[in-house]
Scaffold this active site. Structure first.
Site, short mmCIF file in Angstrom:
data_model
loop_
_atom_site.label_atom_id
_atom_site.label_comp_id
_atom_site.label_asym_id
_atom_site.label_seq_id
_atom_site.Cartn_x
_atom_site.Cartn_y
_atom_site.Cartn_z
CD GLU A 54 -0.96 0.69 3.65
OE1 GLU A 54 -1.46 1.81 3.44
OE2 GLU A 54 -1.05 0.10 4.74
CE LYS A 71 -1.76 1.73 11.57
NZ LYS A 71 -2.96 1.28 10.84
N1 PSU Z 1 -0.27 0.46 8.59
C1 PSU Z 1 0.79 1.20 9.00
N2 PSU Z 1 0.69 2.56 8.82
C2 PSU Z 1 -0.42 3.15 8.24
C3 PSU Z 1 -1.52 2.35 7.84
C4 PSU Z 1 -1.38 1.00 8.04
O1 PSU Z 1 1.78 0.67 9.50
O2 PSU Z 1 -0.43 4.37 8.08
C5 PSU Z 1 -2.74 2.97 7.18
C6 PSU Z 1 -3.37 1.93 6.25
O3 PSU Z 1 -3.41 2.48 4.97
C7 PSU Z 1 -4.77 1.71 6.81
C8 PSU Z 1 -5.07 3.04 7.38
O4 PSU Z 1 -5.68 1.30 5.81
O5 PSU Z 1 -3.82 3.37 8.04
C9 PSU Z 1 -6.26 3.00 8.31
O6 PSU Z 1 -6.84 4.26 8.36
P1 PSU Z 1 -8.28 4.46 9.03
O7 PSU Z 1 -8.09 4.08 10.46
O8 PSU Z 1 -8.58 5.93 8.83
O9 PSU Z 1 -9.24 3.58 8.29
#
Ligand code: PSU
Ligand code: MN
Length: 302
Positions: A25, A159
């Site tokens: 990604e 996370k």
């Molecule tokens: N994993 C990481 N760092 C990130 C992300 C994932 O180590 O920045 C990103 C991914 O793109 C994931 C997003 O889809 O954070 C999630 O964002 P939200 O909580 O707004 O859906």
């Protein structure tokens, strides 16, 4: 009008040869890590996939095209760009139609990977159910994408800034297999364990590939979440990271940070509060996920 898919020379060659490909990604590059570590990490992750016998395909939107695989110059350009949109399922098409630039989250990367015929994807940690979601309704679109799009996503769990029990509940409701790799516990990104048991455990990449294929044979849509614990030498123990997360969450609330800005804000604050240690862990876990994803992708093409 056909879908504006653009393959890098490396990925185009891999497709011709029927080689294993691993999607990567780009939101982690634009919103997840500071420059220049973001570009350095992206390069190292790609190298790790190659060393493990597969071909990396970093996915991003540039000039209204879905790029499947970025050249080194494109990677650098994206890594330095300011104000890049963070795209998920809801805004991917609008960005493409208007000829824009955007980084793909887990959800949007899954969609693009699937359209490009790629079934394995490595990232850091997926989005999930945010704490306080019973009031904010902030649940990442990543979870619903896992239920809809047949791509196996390798992450170090969700996370630890999230509400992990609720995240597992939502995944279960939507029929997403959550597979811990090589241990019983569901990992928590910076730490090897969340203290929660994962619904499934597998120790063999070939079995993970076979399970994804079996889902398709059953006529079930959707992918799988492979939760790969961070290497022991890189982990931050749960009792060390938790107070830092709490502090960052309180700041986010006090500042009224909401919606798409929440995850990038928290990652940046945790980076500052740990004096960069969280970033070192994040890099180690992504590299580890890239290796496992390559092994799964290789088993997938056998
Ligand atoms: N994993 C990481 N760092 C990130 C992300 C994932 O180590 O920045 C990103 C991914 O793109 C994931 C997003 O889809 O954070 C999630 O964002 P939200 O909580 O707004 O859906
Ligand atoms: Mn959200």
């Amino acid at each position: 009008m056909t879908l504006p898919l653009m393959f890098s020379p490396e990925v185009a060659a891999a497709r011709t040869d029927g080689r294993a490909i691993v999607a990567l990604e780009s939101t982690i590059i634009t919103h997840g890590m500071p420059w220049p570590q973001n570009v350095e990490t992206a390069r190292r992750v790609e190298a790790e996939v190659r060393a493990a016998g597969a071909v990396p395909a970093t996915i991003a939107i540039m000039a209204g095209q879905i790029h499947i695989g970025l050249t080194d110059a494109e990677l650098e350009q994206l890594g330095q760009a300011k104000g890049v949109a963070k795209l998920s399922r809801a805004d991917l098409a609008a960005c493409l139609a208007s000829g824009g630039v955007g980084a793909t989250t887990v959800a949007a990367t899954m969609i693009c990977a699937h359209r490009a015929g790629i079934s394995v994807f490595a990232t850091g940690g997926i989005g999930g159910v945010h704490r306080g979601a019973e009031l904010s309704f902030d649940i990442s679109a990543d979870l619903l994408e896992l239920a809809a799009t047949p791509v196996t996503v390798v992450a170090a769990g969700a996370k630890a800034i999230l509400d992990l029990p609720k995240t597992l509940e939502v995944l279960e409701t939507h029929g997403v297999p959550v597979i811990a790799f090589g241990q019983d516990d569901f990992p928590a990104f910076w730490s090897r364990s969340s203290g929660l048991k994962a619904p499934l455990r597998m120790d063999d990449p070939a079995l993970i590939a076979a399970a994804q294929k079996m889902r398709a044979r059953l006529g079930l849509p959707g992918g799988q979440l492979v939760a790969n614990p961070i290497p022991p030498e890189a982990e931050i123990a749960r009792d060390q990271i938790m107070p830092v997360i709490e502090a960052a969450l309180q700041e986010a609330q006090a500042k009224g940070i909401s919606a798409k800005a929440v995850t990038p804000f928290l990652l940046q604050r945790i980076f500052e509060l740990t004096e960069g240690r969280s970033l070192q862990s994040n890099i180690a876990l992504v590299l580890n996920n890239a290796r496992l994803a390559a092994a799964i992708a290789r088993a997938m093409v056998l």
